[in-house]
Design a protein around this motif. Structure first.
Motif, PDB file in Angstrom:
ATOM      1  N   ASP A  60       0.866  -1.177   0.000  1.00 15.90           N
ATOM      2  CA  ASP A  60       0.000   0.000   0.000  1.00 15.90           C
ATOM      3  C   ASP A  60       0.897   1.219   0.000  1.00 15.90           C
ATOM      4  OD1 ASP A  60      -2.278   1.596   0.122  1.00 15.90           O
ATOM      5  OD2 ASP A  60      -3.220   0.352   1.662  1.00 15.90           O
ATOM      6  N   VAL A  61       0.307   2.399  -0.006  1.00 14.13           N
ATOM      7  CA  VAL A  61       1.044   3.645   0.193  1.00 14.13           C
ATOM      8  C   VAL A  61       0.395   4.383   1.356  1.00 14.13           C
ATOM      9  CG1 VAL A  61       1.855   3.889  -2.174  1.00 14.13           C
ATOM     10  CG2 VAL A  61      -0.367   4.827  -1.534  1.00 14.13           C
ATOM     11  N   SER A  63      -0.959   7.019   2.132  1.00 15.56           N
ATOM     12  CA  SER A  63      -1.664   8.225   1.712  1.00 15.56           C
ATOM     13  C   SER A  63      -2.505   8.768   2.858  1.00 15.56           C
ATOM     14  CB  SER A  63      -2.569   7.900   0.521  1.00 15.56           C
ATOM     15  OG  SER A  63      -3.492   8.946   0.288  1.00 15.56           O
ATOM     16  N   THR A  65      -5.274  10.023   2.596  1.00 16.33           N
ATOM     17  CA  THR A  65      -6.686   9.871   2.235  1.00 16.33           C
ATOM     18  C   THR A  65      -7.392   8.836   3.101  1.00 16.33           C
ATOM     19  OG1 THR A  65      -6.229  10.525  -0.054  1.00 16.33           O
ATOM     20  CG2 THR A  65      -8.282   9.341   0.366  1.00 16.33           C
ATOM     21  N   ASN A  66      -6.810   7.649   3.236  1.00 11.07           N
ATOM     22  CA  ASN A  66      -7.454   6.595   4.019  1.00 11.07           C
ATOM     23  C   ASN A  66      -7.724   7.054   5.439  1.00 11.07           C
ATOM     24  OD1 ASN A  66      -5.835   5.611   1.800  1.00 11.07           O
ATOM     25  ND2 ASN A  66      -6.281   3.528   2.480  1.00 11.07           N
ATOM     26  N   ALA A 106       1.104  16.094   5.302  1.00  8.88           N
ATOM     27  CA  ALA A 106       1.595  14.828   4.750  1.00  8.88           C
ATOM     28  C   ALA A 106       2.649  14.155   5.620  1.00  8.88           C
ATOM     29  CB  ALA A 106       2.161  15.056   3.354  1.00  8.88           C
ATOM     30  N   TYR A 118      -5.569   0.367   5.957  1.00 10.45           N
ATOM     31  CA  TYR A 118      -4.583   0.200   4.883  1.00 10.45           C
ATOM     32  C   TYR A 118      -4.378  -1.302   4.649  1.00 10.45           C
ATOM     33  CZ  TYR A 118      -3.585   5.167   5.511  1.00 10.45           C
ATOM     34  OH  TYR A 118      -3.699   6.529   5.593  1.00 10.45           O
ATOM     35  N   LEU A 161       2.237   9.783   7.351  1.00 10.91           N
ATOM     36  CA  LEU A 161       1.291   9.891   6.240  1.00 10.91           C
ATOM     37  C   LEU A 161       1.958  10.646   5.095  1.00 10.91           C
ATOM     38  CD1 LEU A 161      -1.914  10.682   8.314  1.00 10.91           C
ATOM     39  CD2 LEU A 161      -1.387   8.557   7.107  1.00 10.91           C
ATOM     40  N   ASP A 162       3.000  10.031   4.538  1.00  6.26           N
ATOM     41  CA  ASP A 162       3.842  10.689   3.538  1.00  6.26           C
ATOM     42  C   ASP A 162       3.724  10.068   2.154  1.00  6.26           C
ATOM     43  OD1 ASP A 162       4.989   8.288   4.119  1.00  6.26           O
ATOM     44  OD2 ASP A 162       6.921   9.087   4.769  1.00  6.26           O
ATOM     45  N   SER A 163       2.726   9.210   1.957  1.00 11.12           N
ATOM     46  CA  SER A 163       2.460   8.555   0.658  1.00 11.12           C
ATOM     47  C   SER A 163       3.603   7.676   0.177  1.00 11.12           C
ATOM     48  CB  SER A 163       2.103   9.601  -0.410  1.00 11.12           C
ATOM     49  OG  SER A 163       0.899  10.259  -0.079  1.00 11.12           O
TER      50      SER A 163
END
Length: 398
Positions: A60-61, A63, A65-66, A106, A118, A161-163
């Motif tokens: 996963d990344v 992000s 968003t989640n 981020a 995630y 949370l840095d993608s």
């Protein structure tokens, strides 16, 4: 845990290159449960087969968003003090009175319990069990009903949370049976280890998959199908069951009533198709429950959210251990409770604190029972003490 690096790489590639390759690479497990063999022989056969299953690799990344969507899903159910500081709500308009999430920075840390939204299950609908669950964990017929029995999480360094790309390595750690012959329940212990992609790719043979990252253990219990003649009797028995109360009064608690909408949102965020969270008729006619069940991981997220609201500014959760004792249902009130252990006679240089965490159902009985440990972080070469004022600006504390 020791896993061959070549084996991990092969799984990593086969499960991530695309949909067609994933379908070809995803095995379907079937346990050979014989009615002619002894129960003990069957259980040993199930255990041997399940323990031989290769690890599941999921990527996963990180992000924002989640995490933001989970914040938004919980916003109407927990007070702002229990929400991550980086999450804010704002009124979109006077007539709609709706809330919207302002994206977090981020480089904020992943909030406690948010790792659960995630690393979704990488299987299509046709690859799931009839009840919508992952066949990887299933012992097979006749143990077709699954419940979340409990688990523990050690948070380690956590994630930002840095993608950035991240990896989850999941394997079956243990399989055991409990109960009388013919009425056994199969308990499956699942180990999940979380790490960055670079940590995963730098693994060496003989080295634990995750030495400093987050680790989670989940215990799933599998039960036999219930006959129709037993369903009404079991439901009636459950309605007049004995209520076990918590031994202590909480220091702080949050009452909420989970709705079908909350359960749907959480199912969507976790890519969870288990019918006990989605289909009330299935719950009553197949699983012996009066309504939709609240997710075990959702309850864990709520306990961690409430616990975090009680911590000092430089205090962090290091671990949590919990057991699910009784179901929690949609449209029924629940109470998330927190109590600090050994509140009195605490030394100023203490580095850790212990907590009791539990959840009460609509009758005030224990539904979830757990313990947590928190630790004080290093701040510019000095450790925070218990007696500094929470939420005070850093420059006034140092």
């Amino acid at each position: 845990m020791t896993i061959c690096r070549t084996s991990l790489r092969r799984l990593y590639k086969s499960q991530w290159v695309g949909y067609s390759s994933l379908r070809a690479a995803t095995p379907v497990w079937r346990c050979n449960y014989s009615s002619d063999a002894s129960s003990e022989t069957n259980i040993e056969r199930i255990k041997s087969e399940m323990m031989a299953r290769e690890p599941q690799i999921s990527k996963d990344v990180m992000s924002p968003t989640n995490s933001n969507l989970l914040n938004l899903a919980l916003a109407d159910f927990i007070p702002e003090s229990c929400q991550p500081p980086a999450f804010q709500t704002s009124r979109m308009s006077d007539f709609s009175h709706s809330k919207s999430a302002i994206m977090v920075n981020a480089y904020k840390k992943l909030p406690y319990g948010h790792h659960l939204v995630y690393f979704p299950l990488h299987k299509s609908a046709s690859q799931l069990q009839p009840d919508g669950t992952d066949p990887y964990h299933s012992p097979g017929d006749p143990f077709v009903r699954r419940m979340w029995a409990g688990g523990n999480v050690k948070f380690g360094d956590g994630f930002l949370l840095d993608s950035q790309p991240v990896v989850c390595v999941e394997r079956i750690e243990n399989v055991s049976a409990r109960g009388l012959e013919g009425q056994e329940k199969i308990f499956v212990d699942v180990l999940r280890e979380y790490m960055s992609k670079s940590e995963f790719e730098s693994l060496s043979p003989g080295v634990s998959v995750s030495s400093k990252g987050m680790t989670e253990r989940r215990t799933l219990v599998f039960m036999r199908e219930v006959g129709e003649e037993d369903i009404q009797a079991n439901l009636a028995r459950a309605s007049r069951g004995r209520v076990v109360k918590a031994a202590n009064v909480p220091d702080f608690s949050v009452k909420l009533t989970p709705t079908p909408t909350l359960l749907f949102h959480y199912s969507a965020l976790t890519f969870n198709a288990h019918l006990i969270h989605l289909n009330p008729e299935y719950c009553r006619k197949v699983e012996n429950h009066r309504n939709l069940l609240v997710h075990g991981p959702l309850t864990l997220t709520l306990m961690l959210s409430v616990l975090k609201s009680r911590l000092d500014q430089f205090e962090k959760v290091s671990s949590i251990d919990y057991r699910n004792l009784a179901p929690l249902y949609a449209n029924e009130p629940m109470n998330v409770c927190i109590r600090r252990v050994n509140n009195r006679n605490i030394q100023p240089d203490v580095k850790t604190r212990k907590w009791e965490v539990w959840v009460e159902g609509k009758d005030g009985g224990l539904s979830v029972k757990g313990t947590a440990e928190t630790v004080y972080e290093e701040v510019r070469g000095r450790k925070r003490t218990l007696f500094s004022v929470p939420n005070m600006p850093i420059h006034k504390l140092i």
